[in-house]
Design a protein around this motif. Structure first.
Motif, PDB file in Angstrom:
ATOM      1  N   GLY A 127       0.836  -1.205   0.000  1.00  0.00           N
ATOM      2  CA  GLY A 127       0.000   0.000   0.000  1.00  0.00           C
ATOM      3  C   GLY A 127       0.861   1.240   0.000  1.00  0.00           C
ATOM      4  O   GLY A 127       2.081   1.191  -0.199  1.00  0.00           O
ATOM      5  N   GLU A 128       0.227   2.361   0.223  1.00  0.00           N
ATOM      6  CA  GLU A 128       0.906   3.655   0.147  1.00  0.00           C
ATOM      7  C   GLU A 128       0.996   4.281   1.542  1.00  0.00           C
ATOM      8  O   GLU A 128       0.095   4.108   2.363  1.00  0.00           O
ATOM      9  CB  GLU A 128       0.120   4.602  -0.773  1.00  0.00           C
ATOM     10  N   PRO A 129       2.077   5.025   1.797  1.00  0.00           N
ATOM     11  CA  PRO A 129       2.209   5.665   3.107  1.00  0.00           C
ATOM     12  C   PRO A 129       1.115   6.696   3.333  1.00  0.00           C
ATOM     13  O   PRO A 129       0.556   7.262   2.386  1.00  0.00           O
ATOM     14  CB  PRO A 129       3.576   6.340   3.063  1.00  0.00           C
ATOM     15  N   ILE A 130       0.799   6.905   4.583  1.00  0.00           N
ATOM     16  CA  ILE A 130      -0.198   7.901   4.966  1.00  0.00           C
ATOM     17  C   ILE A 130       0.547   9.198   5.267  1.00  0.00           C
ATOM     18  O   ILE A 130       1.580   9.185   5.956  1.00  0.00           O
ATOM     19  CB  ILE A 130      -0.983   7.426   6.216  1.00  0.00           C
ATOM     20  N   PHE A 131       0.046  10.292   4.752  1.00  0.00           N
ATOM     21  CA  PHE A 131       0.648  11.602   5.036  1.00  0.00           C
ATOM     22  C   PHE A 131      -0.072  12.248   6.210  1.00  0.00           C
ATOM     23  O   PHE A 131      -1.304  12.224   6.268  1.00  0.00           O
ATOM     24  CB  PHE A 131       0.559  12.498   3.803  1.00  0.00           C
ATOM     25  N   PHE A 132       0.681  12.810   7.117  1.00  0.00           N
ATOM     26  CA  PHE A 132       0.084  13.365   8.335  1.00  0.00           C
ATOM     27  C   PHE A 132       0.153  14.891   8.341  1.00  0.00           C
ATOM     28  O   PHE A 132       1.025  15.497   7.733  1.00  0.00           O
ATOM     29  CB  PHE A 132       0.767  12.774   9.571  1.00  0.00           C
ATOM     30  N   ALA A 133      -0.825  15.457   9.041  1.00  0.00           N
ATOM     31  CA  ALA A 133      -0.932  16.922   9.106  1.00  0.00           C
ATOM     32  C   ALA A 133      -0.565  17.444  10.484  1.00  0.00           C
ATOM     33  O   ALA A 133      -0.046  18.544  10.617  1.00  0.00           O
ATOM     34  CB  ALA A 133      -2.367  17.348   8.755  1.00  0.00           C
ATOM     35  N   SER A 134      -0.858  16.627  11.540  1.00  0.00           N
ATOM     36  CA  SER A 134      -0.619  17.158  12.882  1.00  0.00           C
ATOM     37  C   SER A 134      -0.555  16.010  13.883  1.00  0.00           C
ATOM     38  O   SER A 134      -0.930  14.867  13.574  1.00  0.00           O
ATOM     39  CB  SER A 134      -1.757  18.106  13.291  1.00  0.00           C
ATOM     40  N   ALA A 135      -0.095  16.348  15.088  1.00  0.00           N
ATOM     41  CA  ALA A 135      -0.005  15.352  16.157  1.00  0.00           C
ATOM     42  C   ALA A 135      -0.191  16.058  17.498  1.00  0.00           C
ATOM     43  O   ALA A 135       0.174  17.235  17.651  1.00  0.00           O
ATOM     44  CB  ALA A 135       1.354  14.678  16.118  1.00  0.00           C
ATOM     45  N   GLN A 136      -0.789  15.316  18.433  1.00  0.00           N
ATOM     46  CA  GLN A 136      -0.974  15.862  19.784  1.00  0.00           C
ATOM     47  C   GLN A 136      -1.086  14.699  20.759  1.00  0.00           C
ATOM     48  O   GLN A 136      -1.857  13.768  20.509  1.00  0.00           O
ATOM     49  CB  GLN A 136      -2.237  16.728  19.867  1.00  0.00           C
ATOM     50  N   GLY A 137      -0.223  14.710  21.776  1.00  0.00           N
ATOM     51  CA  GLY A 137      -0.337  13.629  22.762  1.00  0.00           C
ATOM     52  C   GLY A 137      -0.075  12.279  22.106  1.00  0.00           C
ATOM     53  O   GLY A 137       0.943  12.088  21.447  1.00  0.00           O
ATOM     54  N   HIS A 163      -1.910  10.977  19.743  1.00  0.00           N
ATOM     55  CA  HIS A 163      -2.651  10.931  18.480  1.00  0.00           C
ATOM     56  C   HIS A 163      -1.935  11.603  17.305  1.00  0.00           C
ATOM     57  O   HIS A 163      -1.240  12.608  17.503  1.00  0.00           O
ATOM     58  CB  HIS A 163      -4.027  11.578  18.669  1.00  0.00           C
ATOM     59  N   LEU A 164      -2.173  11.020  16.130  1.00  0.00           N
ATOM     60  CA  LEU A 164      -1.721  11.596  14.853  1.00  0.00           C
ATOM     61  C   LEU A 164      -2.975  11.858  14.023  1.00  0.00           C
ATOM     62  O   LEU A 164      -3.925  11.059  14.082  1.00  0.00           O
ATOM     63  CB  LEU A 164      -0.870  10.583  14.077  1.00  0.00           C
ATOM     64  N   THR A 165      -2.990  12.918  13.248  1.00  0.00           N
ATOM     65  CA  THR A 165      -4.106  13.179  12.340  1.00  0.00           C
ATOM     66  C   THR A 165      -3.574  13.297  10.918  1.00  0.00           C
ATOM     67  O   THR A 165      -2.627  14.063  10.675  1.00  0.00           O
ATOM     68  CB  THR A 165      -4.863  14.456  12.740  1.00  0.00           C
ATOM     69  N   ASP A 166      -4.159  12.510   9.985  1.00  0.00           N
ATOM     70  CA  ASP A 166      -3.636  12.514   8.624  1.00  0.00           C
ATOM     71  C   ASP A 166      -4.275  13.635   7.803  1.00  0.00           C
ATOM     72  O   ASP A 166      -5.165  14.347   8.278  1.00  0.00           O
ATOM     73  CB  ASP A 166      -3.814  11.132   7.968  1.00  0.00           C
ATOM     74  N   ILE A 167      -3.830  13.787   6.553  1.00  0.00           N
ATOM     75  CA  ILE A 167      -4.277  14.949   5.772  1.00  0.00           C
ATOM     76  C   ILE A 167      -5.680  14.738   5.223  1.00  0.00           C
ATOM     77  O   ILE A 167      -6.220  15.611   4.568  1.00  0.00           O
ATOM     78  CB  ILE A 167      -3.278  15.282   4.632  1.00  0.00           C
ATOM     79  N   ASP A 168      -6.255  13.569   5.514  1.00  0.00           N
ATOM     80  CA  ASP A 168      -7.671  13.388   5.189  1.00  0.00           C
ATOM     81  C   ASP A 168      -8.547  13.595   6.411  1.00  0.00           C
ATOM     82  O   ASP A 168      -9.750  13.327   6.384  1.00  0.00           O
ATOM     83  CB  ASP A 168      -7.897  11.980   4.621  1.00  0.00           C
ATOM     84  N   GLY A 169      -7.903  13.975   7.520  1.00  0.00           N
ATOM     85  CA  GLY A 169      -8.667  14.288   8.726  1.00  0.00           C
ATOM     86  C   GLY A 169      -8.926  13.108   9.637  1.00  0.00           C
ATOM     87  O   GLY A 169      -9.636  13.229  10.636  1.00  0.00           O
TER      88      GLY A 169
END
Ligand code: KE4
Length: 443
Positions: A45-55, A57-63
């Motif tokens: 598969g393809e890597p997931i691109f991330f937009a932000s992180a906190q604590g 948790h990670l949040t990807d660019i698809d939310g």
């Protein structure tokens, strides 16, 4: 690393923006990533691109938000954007980002490292774990006047030419390059043995002890999946090196400040001559270090003649992040709690695999863990690369994607350890175990 085509291309349908971002990145950056560990080669598969992180948790660019069990491959033991670390970086930023000149902050961090790791009397800061390993190898050779470095299959120490080496023919145990661009001449002075096999060390030192500059090891291995050392293996390393005048270099880039404030060597009661550090020591910013016996470290230029240098070594922002991280770990040691949570996760994964009738060997130390998927009817203890490399990587890949679908971000390779942070809660562990049970039951 074995590549597996994903069951179907999940990123395309579930993560449209990552899919597009990956296409763009591939046209600019080799493989679309700045490190192959992120490329999902081991799970397809393809890597997931991330937009932000906190604590935790990670949040990807698809939310989509995930529970993070990579933590940037180890640095984020306090979770992402710990307030003390963020504040320290902001304070440093207010006065400058790089001077190319010494600062008192570097001595402060050096004091914390020396206080935390008893075998480190002096320390030099660099910008990555690779640089730390490269420098420690050069120092061991410069100090002993010898050429041969011993490493172990399944141990990774960064992309150092002389360490990108696989075991040669068993008899010779001569290293052979495992990357184009590494020359046979470079590989020739590296010997690769099997981890946890003291007899191989005894034989090598009997035949070539006078040539050996150092034995380099991960004291608890993360880079073939998690493997713990046998006491007799560590005793053989320490005894043989002392007897033959070679050094022991402990690569604690992953385990340093992770398994204990003094690293794996504190847990194991093992005293190396040199230690390499990275990841946590920089608090998530680019910083590595190597240190150890003062009589060895004083051979490093300008105190001695072994050359090593770096424009951004001891960078003020990275030093600030590392200092805040180590102070937090020293003032509020999380290790008992991390071990408790890890014990729950380990038990949960073991039970889930057993209930699903899946053969798996699970290994854990503190907040580092790996579940090795295996083919046979009975789980086989994973003690080194010979056993780790027989893992069922296709089954791991299916598990990885099943957990992604449930919002759990595990290492994208069977041959990596997972990490969790002081932000992970019992509820997170429960959620992870429930997801694993669902995944495994369906495999
Ligand atoms: P860096 O040069 O990546 O900071 O450190 C190299 C290194 C050295 N020693 C050990 C024990 C390590 O685990 C590492 C780096 N670890 C990998 C993951 N297994 C980092 C991920 C990556 O390369 O992107």
């Amino acid at each position: 690393m074995t590549s597996h085509p994903a069951p179907h291309d999940r990123t395309a349908d579930r993560r449209h923006h990552s899919h597009e971002a990956f296409a763009r990145a591939r046209s600019l950056i080799p493989g679309g990533v700045n490190s192959p560990a992120r490329a999902f080669g081991g799970v397809g598969g393809e890597p997931i691109f991330f937009a932000s992180a906190q604590g935790q948790h990670l949040t990807d660019i698809d939310g989509t938000t995930y529970l993070d069990y990579i933590g940037s491959w180890g640095p984020m033991i306090l979770g992402h954007r710990h307030p003390r670390v963020v504040a320290a970086i902001e304070r440093a930023l207010a006065t400058g980002t790089s001077y190319g000149a010494p600062t008192e902050a570097e001595s402060r961090l050096a004091e914390l490292i020396v206080a935390a790791v008893p075998s480190i009397e002096k320390v030099r800061m660099v910008s990555s774990g690779t640089e730390a390993a490269m420098s420690a190898v050069r120092l061991a050779r410069g100090f002993t006047g010898r050429d041969v470095i011993v490493k172990f299959a399944g141990n990774y120490h960064g992309h150092v030419d002389s360490l990108l080496v696989s075991a040669g023919s068993a008899a010779a145990t001569l290293g052979v390059p495992n990357s184009p661009g590494v020359t046979p001449g470079t590989a020739r002075d590296t010997v690769v043995l099997e981890y946890n096999e003291p007899d191989q060390l005894e034989d090598l030192f009997r035949d070539r002890g006078h040539e050996i500059a150092a034995v380099l090891l991960e004291p608890v291995v993360g880079n073939m999946g998690l493997v713990v050392p046998r006491p007799e293996f560590l005793a053989a390393i320490r005894g043989l090196t002392r007897r033959h005048g070679a050094l022991v270099v402990c690569d604690e880039v992953m385990t340093g400040f992770r398994l204990a404030l003094g690293g794996a060597q504190e847990l194991l009661g093992f005293e190396p001559d040199l230690t390499t550090l990275g990841k946590i020591v920089g608090g998530g910013l680019p910083l590595g270090a190597y240190g150890g016996r003062a009589d060895v470290m004083d051979h490093v230029l300008p105190a001695g003649k072994v050359f090593q240098a770096g424009t951004l070594s001891g960078n003020p922002l990275a030093v600030a992040a590392g200092t805040a991280t180590l102070e937090e770990l020293r003032n509020h040691p999380p290790y008992a709690e991390l071990d408790r949570l890890g014990g729950r996760l380990e038990e949960g994964f073991r039970r889930a695999a057993a209930e699903a009738g899946i053969t798996a060997w699970t290994a854990r130390v503190g907040s580092m863990m790996t579940m090795f998927f295996q083919q046979g009817p009975e789980a086989v203890p994973v003690t080194g690369w010979a056993t780790a490399s027989r893992s069922d990587t296709a089954r791991y890949a299916a598990f990885f994607w099943g957990m992604i679908d449930r919002g759990i971000y595990l290492p994208c390779s069977q041959y990596e350890a997972l990490f969790f942070s002081t932000c992970h809660t019992d509820a997170d562990i429960d959620r992870t175990i429930a997801a694993a049970s669902e995944c495994l039951a369906g495999m």
